[in-house]
Write a protein that holds these residues in place. Sequence first.
Motif, PDB file in Angstrom:
ATOM      1  N   SER A   1     150.121   9.606 -63.989  1.00  0.00           N
ATOM      2  CA  SER A   1     150.041   8.212 -64.429  1.00  0.00           C
ATOM      3  C   SER A   1     148.680   7.896 -65.034  1.00  0.00           C
ATOM      4  N   LEU A   2     147.652   8.640 -64.636  1.00  0.00           N
ATOM      5  CA  LEU A   2     146.318   8.469 -65.225  1.00  0.00           C
ATOM      6  C   LEU A   2     146.143   9.341 -66.455  1.00  0.00           C
ATOM      7  N   LEU A   3     146.482  10.626 -66.327  1.00  0.00           N
ATOM      8  CA  LEU A   3     146.152  11.583 -67.385  1.00  0.00           C
ATOM      9  C   LEU A   3     147.133  11.588 -68.552  1.00  0.00           C
ATOM     10  N   ALA A   4     148.238  10.906 -68.420  1.00  0.00           N
ATOM     11  CA  ALA A   4     149.147  10.782 -69.562  1.00  0.00           C
ATOM     12  C   ALA A   4     148.719   9.665 -70.504  1.00  0.00           C
ATOM     13  N   GLN A   5     147.691   8.906 -70.112  1.00  0.00           N
ATOM     14  CA  GLN A   5     147.174   7.835 -70.959  1.00  0.00           C
ATOM     15  C   GLN A   5     146.196   8.405 -71.994  1.00  0.00           C
ATOM     16  N   PRO A   6     145.914   7.637 -73.036  1.00  0.00           N
ATOM     17  CA  PRO A   6     144.923   8.070 -74.043  1.00  0.00           C
ATOM     18  C   PRO A   6     143.500   7.753 -73.596  1.00  0.00           C
ATOM     19  N   ILE A   7     143.100   8.311 -72.446  1.00  0.00           N
ATOM     20  CA  ILE A   7     141.792   7.973 -71.881  1.00  0.00           C
ATOM     21  C   ILE A   7     140.695   8.857 -72.469  1.00  0.00           C
ATOM     22  N   THR A   8     139.457   8.440 -72.227  1.00  0.00           N
ATOM     23  CA  THR A   8     138.291   9.225 -72.632  1.00  0.00           C
ATOM     24  C   THR A   8     137.793  10.038 -71.446  1.00  0.00           C
ATOM     25  N   ILE A   9     137.485  11.311 -71.686  1.00  0.00           N
ATOM     26  CA  ILE A   9     137.033  12.220 -70.632  1.00  0.00           C
ATOM     27  C   ILE A   9     135.624  12.697 -70.940  1.00  0.00           C
ATOM     28  N   ASP A  10     134.750  12.584 -69.960  1.00  0.00           N
ATOM     29  CA  ASP A  10     133.366  13.051 -70.080  1.00  0.00           C
ATOM     30  C   ASP A  10     133.246  14.387 -69.360  1.00  0.00           C
ATOM     31  N   ALA A  11     133.058  15.466 -70.106  1.00  0.00           N
ATOM     32  CA  ALA A  11     132.968  16.819 -69.537  1.00  0.00           C
ATOM     33  C   ALA A  11     131.599  17.416 -69.845  1.00  0.00           C
ATOM     34  N   LYS A  12     130.928  17.873 -68.801  1.00  0.00           N
ATOM     35  CA  LYS A  12     129.626  18.527 -68.972  1.00  0.00           C
ATOM     36  C   LYS A  12     129.581  19.776 -68.100  1.00  0.00           C
TER      37      LYS A  12
ATOM     38  N   GLU B   1     133.766  -1.674 -64.393  1.00  0.00           N
ATOM     39  CA  GLU B   1     134.345  -1.878 -65.722  1.00  0.00           C
ATOM     40  C   GLU B   1     135.867  -1.805 -65.713  1.00  0.00           C
ATOM     41  N   GLY B   2     136.417  -0.970 -64.815  1.00  0.00           N
ATOM     42  CA  GLY B   2     137.862  -0.922 -64.656  1.00  0.00           C
ATOM     43  C   GLY B   2     138.610  -0.077 -65.670  1.00  0.00           C
ATOM     44  N   THR B   3     137.904   0.610 -66.577  1.00  0.00           N
ATOM     45  CA  THR B   3     138.574   1.416 -67.594  1.00  0.00           C
ATOM     46  C   THR B   3     138.943   2.792 -67.025  1.00  0.00           C
ATOM     47  N   PRO B   4     140.212   3.168 -67.055  1.00  0.00           N
ATOM     48  CA  PRO B   4     140.626   4.472 -66.520  1.00  0.00           C
ATOM     49  C   PRO B   4     139.888   5.617 -67.232  1.00  0.00           C
ATOM     50  N   THR B   5     139.455   6.606 -66.490  1.00  0.00           N
ATOM     51  CA  THR B   5     138.712   7.707 -67.093  1.00  0.00           C
ATOM     52  C   THR B   5     138.670   8.901 -66.149  1.00  0.00           C
ATOM     53  N   LEU B   6     138.070   9.972 -66.633  1.00  0.00           N
ATOM     54  CA  LEU B   6     137.947  11.214 -65.870  1.00  0.00           C
ATOM     55  C   LEU B   6     136.575  11.808 -66.158  1.00  0.00           C
ATOM     56  N   THR B   7     135.861  12.208 -65.105  1.00  0.00           N
ATOM     57  CA  THR B   7     134.561  12.872 -65.240  1.00  0.00           C
ATOM     58  C   THR B   7     134.697  14.305 -64.764  1.00  0.00           C
ATOM     59  N   LEU B   8     134.271  15.248 -65.588  1.00  0.00           N
ATOM     60  CA  LEU B   8     134.362  16.670 -65.253  1.00  0.00           C
ATOM     61  C   LEU B   8     132.979  17.295 -65.275  1.00  0.00           C
ATOM     62  N   ARG B   9     132.650  18.043 -64.238  1.00  0.00           N
ATOM     63  CA  ARG B   9     131.391  18.775 -64.173  1.00  0.00           C
ATOM     64  C   ARG B   9     131.678  20.228 -63.787  1.00  0.00           C
ATOM     65  N   PHE B  10     131.037  21.166 -64.491  1.00  0.00           N
ATOM     66  CA  PHE B  10     131.276  22.598 -64.245  1.00  0.00           C
ATOM     67  C   PHE B  10     129.957  23.259 -63.898  1.00  0.00           C
ATOM     68  N   SER B  11     129.879  23.739 -62.668  1.00  0.00           N
ATOM     69  CA  SER B  11     128.611  24.187 -62.135  1.00  0.00           C
ATOM     70  C   SER B  11     128.755  25.540 -61.434  1.00  0.00           C
ATOM     71  N   HIS B  12     128.044  25.713 -60.316  1.00  0.00           N
ATOM     72  CA  HIS B  12     127.962  27.004 -59.636  1.00  0.00           C
ATOM     73  C   HIS B  12     128.182  26.834 -58.138  1.00  0.00           C
ATOM     74  N   ASP B  13     128.422  27.962 -57.457  1.00  0.00           N
ATOM     75  CA  ASP B  13     128.615  27.928 -56.009  1.00  0.00           C
ATOM     76  C   ASP B  13     127.402  27.341 -55.297  1.00  0.00           C
ATOM     77  N   SER B  14     126.220  27.614 -55.832  1.00  0.00           N
ATOM     78  CA  SER B  14     124.980  27.138 -55.219  1.00  0.00           C
ATOM     79  C   SER B  14     124.830  25.626 -55.312  1.00  0.00           C
TER      80      SER B  14
ATOM     81  N   ILE C   1     139.006   9.861 -61.713  1.00  0.00           N
ATOM     82  CA  ILE C   1     138.820  11.119 -60.980  1.00  0.00           C
ATOM     83  C   ILE C   1     137.451  11.683 -61.328  1.00  0.00           C
ATOM     84  N   PHE C   2     136.706  12.028 -60.297  1.00  0.00           N
ATOM     85  CA  PHE C   2     135.470  12.788 -60.482  1.00  0.00           C
ATOM     86  C   PHE C   2     135.748  14.201 -59.982  1.00  0.00           C
ATOM     87  N   HIS C   3     135.612  15.179 -60.887  1.00  0.00           N
ATOM     88  CA  HIS C   3     135.892  16.580 -60.566  1.00  0.00           C
ATOM     89  C   HIS C   3     134.610  17.389 -60.733  1.00  0.00           C
ATOM     90  N   TYR C   4     134.229  18.086 -59.664  1.00  0.00           N
ATOM     91  CA  TYR C   4     133.017  18.916 -59.696  1.00  0.00           C
ATOM     92  C   TYR C   4     133.423  20.330 -59.305  1.00  0.00           C
TER      93      TYR C   4
END
Length: 426
Positions: free
Chosen positions: A141-152, A320-333, A62-65
Amino acid sequence: MRKNNLLLVALFLLVAAAATAQTTKEEMKRDIFRTGSNYFAYPGPKQQQLTPAPEGYEPFYIFHYGRHGSRYMSDNKYYVTAINMLDSAKNEGLLSDKGKEVLGKLRVGYADAWHRDGDLTALGAQQHREIAHRMYDRFNSLLAQPITIDAKSSTSRRCMLSMFNFCTELQALNPSLQIMMDASKHDMKYVVENMSLKPSATPESEALWKKAGEMFEKAHNPKHLMATLLTDPSRVAPDFSGRVLMEALYNVAQDLQNVPELGISIIDVFTADELFEMWQGYNASWLIDTGLVPGSAPAYHIVDEVVDSILSGADRVVREGTPTLTLRFSHDSSVLPLAYLLGLKEATGATADLSNLYKHTSIDKIIPMAANIQMVFYRKDGDEVLVKFLLNENETILPDLETNSAPYYPWSMVRQFLNTRRNIIP
């Protein structure tokens, strides 16, 4: 049978997305706080049940912006202006009972907002916890795993706190998550817009700005407001500008929805028609400034590097196929131009006819407080990777990309579409 069901779902989504992209005056009047534009407090998703993935497909990335959550006004000048003006009218004995009530509420709101310019509110923190919780439930099914999350996040304090609330909620739901949070200037070109990429104005865009300015000024007719707040508007000092007061009170009234714990509102000093007309001006200004209106300068290219990072990051995860999650926190602009460059239904199809622009594109549906775009990637052994898009947690479509499996799109098709769109849009 399942193929037929998927085709029916796709057809339903196309019709539903077309309907939700339309905005009517009646709709705005039913939920008058929508007229706050980018002040609008996050309403939560309308769609409670997501379309099931094709048989055998499971989410793996999941890519979340997202935009930061509800905030205080970025500048308390509107409080100061409104309080000073009503105070002067009070000293002259010109405040009506309603005017006195409004002045009292302004003092309460300003006392709470003092030295909190642009800060995340308690509601803003709650919004991100709730979005995170729904993400966990929807994609368990994705987030209940012990995955690594990249949050910026942006280096803005409200964005960092939004990230913190989102991530701590996920961590509480699954302590085995490995969450890496950061907010550094080093990463900003992947997180926020790059203003150096904003193009210069053109004669055509300047003409649009002139029309928008005229619309904005016409909407700020203070005659009713002055009659509501003052006992005799004709007696105010020559430098008492009802137009200035109206703009100040609009901003305060709309932002108060983001601090509901205060239990105060002043939005009733305006009629529904006044709020709608002012909102049209703000809506047009945002869409012209971002380049979504035909003829405006293509300012959406300020998030080109964000799109590049989405493409390269997704390619890497797919490879690579490794389950993961990317989080980005930004602005309306940043969220608004990204929604456009991604080709989301709600952000495309604007018209240069500013009087009818809101019927095609309205920013309250795209960039409320805590606005977010989610790209959810699915895979199945031996088959191509699929991706679907959610805007503010509701499934959406890419109207310029044809598929018979919406809201699920082959990633190879989306990748080619985004690369082409990124390069050919003027």
